[in-house]
Enzyme design. Structure first.
Site, PDB file in Angstrom:
ATOM      1  N   SER A 103       0.829  -1.198   0.000  1.00  0.00           N
ATOM      2  CA  SER A 103       0.000   0.000   0.000  1.00  0.00           C
ATOM      3  C   SER A 103       0.873   1.262   0.000  1.00  0.00           C
ATOM      4  O   SER A 103       1.674   1.460  -0.909  1.00  0.00           O
ATOM      5  CB  SER A 103      -0.949  -0.044   1.199  1.00  0.00           C
ATOM      6  N   HIS A 255      -7.373  -6.007  -0.055  1.00  0.00           N
ATOM      7  CA  HIS A 255      -6.215  -5.111  -0.061  1.00  0.00           C
ATOM      8  C   HIS A 255      -5.070  -5.625   0.821  1.00  0.00           C
ATOM      9  O   HIS A 255      -3.903  -5.415   0.502  1.00  0.00           O
ATOM     10  CB  HIS A 255      -6.649  -3.720   0.412  1.00  0.00           C
TER      11      HIS A 255
END
Length: 282
Positions: A103, A255
């Site tokens: 991320s 994610h």
């Protein structure tokens, strides 16, 4: 032979950075792990348990997250965070590393590859932040209001760790108390919210396409097909903008790849390393 973890704080770039170092005398390969926004070394615990058996591993708490110092004078820009990581690896005497960024950590890795390409032989980007613009000016100006950090704290309390995990994970059944408490722990003191307020002002936008085009380091992009935070279409665009990359999509995955798919991440990394090792031998 695998050795016990070395943990500690190292003063670099005017801040104390917490790190965990897993030395491995039988491996010449060193991985450097950089976590995402609102996260810490904790997010890599499953991946580390797999990697440390075969490789040397350094995991870093990017300021102001995890156990690293929360300082209102530190510049929380991606460029400065990248410089902090560079200085820490240099002080530990590490060279030619493979960086793994999840991320926001992926964007820090990309900054490192742009600033000092000779430092990394390869990079692994896990649902990397990409094409995110700088905060809008009204928000930046509002952050100067006294006690604005209390609004940041209120936002965090309102969304909650469990809600954030549900948004980041495809498989909600793996959420447990250990996971919730692990992500909550760094946010129990007000200092983190003061630092996050500073980060709103300091964080520049993600690297633009013209800079990404200049990065030649081999990059493996791993993405979840159900990523709500950084959708797969951004991973596909990033794959096109990087000169030397490949994209692998993990099915039924969100994610938080290090939480949901540590084994698949590790296996794909090993295949990626072997592919480039084979290519170099030809």
């Amino acid at each position: 032979m695998e050795q016990s973890v070395l943990t500690g704080y190292h003063p670099v770039n005017n801040i104390n950075v917490y790190y965990e170092f897993y030395p491995n005398q039988t491996s010449e390969k060193t991985f450097v792990l950089l976590h995402g926004f609102l996260s810490s070394t904790f997010t890599f615990r499953h991946l580390i348990s797999l990697m440390k058996k075969e490789y040397q591993v350094l995991s870093i708490d990017l300021p102001p997250f995890g156990k690293s110092t929360k300082c209102n004078q530190y510049v929380y820009s991606y460029k400065n965070l990248a410089q902090t990581v560079i200085q820490l690896t240099e002080s530990l005497g590490l060279k030619k590393m493979t960086f793994i960024g999840h991320s926001m950590g992926g964007q820090i890795v990309l900054n490192i590859l742009h600033m000092m390409p000779e430092l990394a032989d390869k990079a692994i980007l896990l649902c990397s932040s990409a094409y995110l613009k700088r905060s809008k000016l009204p928000l930046i100006m509002t952050s100067y209001i006294p006690y604005f950090h209390l609004f940041v704290k209120y936002w965090f309390a309102r969304t909650g760790v469990k809600k954030n995990l549900q948004d980041a994970l495809y498989n909600h059944s793996i959420i447990n108390d250990e996971m919730i408490n692990g992500y909550l722990q760094p946010f129990l003191q007000d200092e983190i919210f003061v630092a996050l307020t500073r980060m709103i002002r300091d964080r520049e936008g993600d690297l633009p396409a013209q800079i990404l085009n200049q990065i030649k380091t081999p990059c493996l992009l791993l993405w979840g097909d159900h990523d709500k935070s950084i959708p797969l279409k951004l991973g596909e665009k990033l794959n096109k903008d990087l000169a030397n990359s490949e994209l692998i999509v993990l099915k039924e995955t969100g994610h938080a790849l290090p939480e949901e798919r540590p084994m698949e991440v590790f296996e794909n990394i090993k295949i990626f390393l072997e592919k480039y090792k084979t290519a170099a031998d030809l």
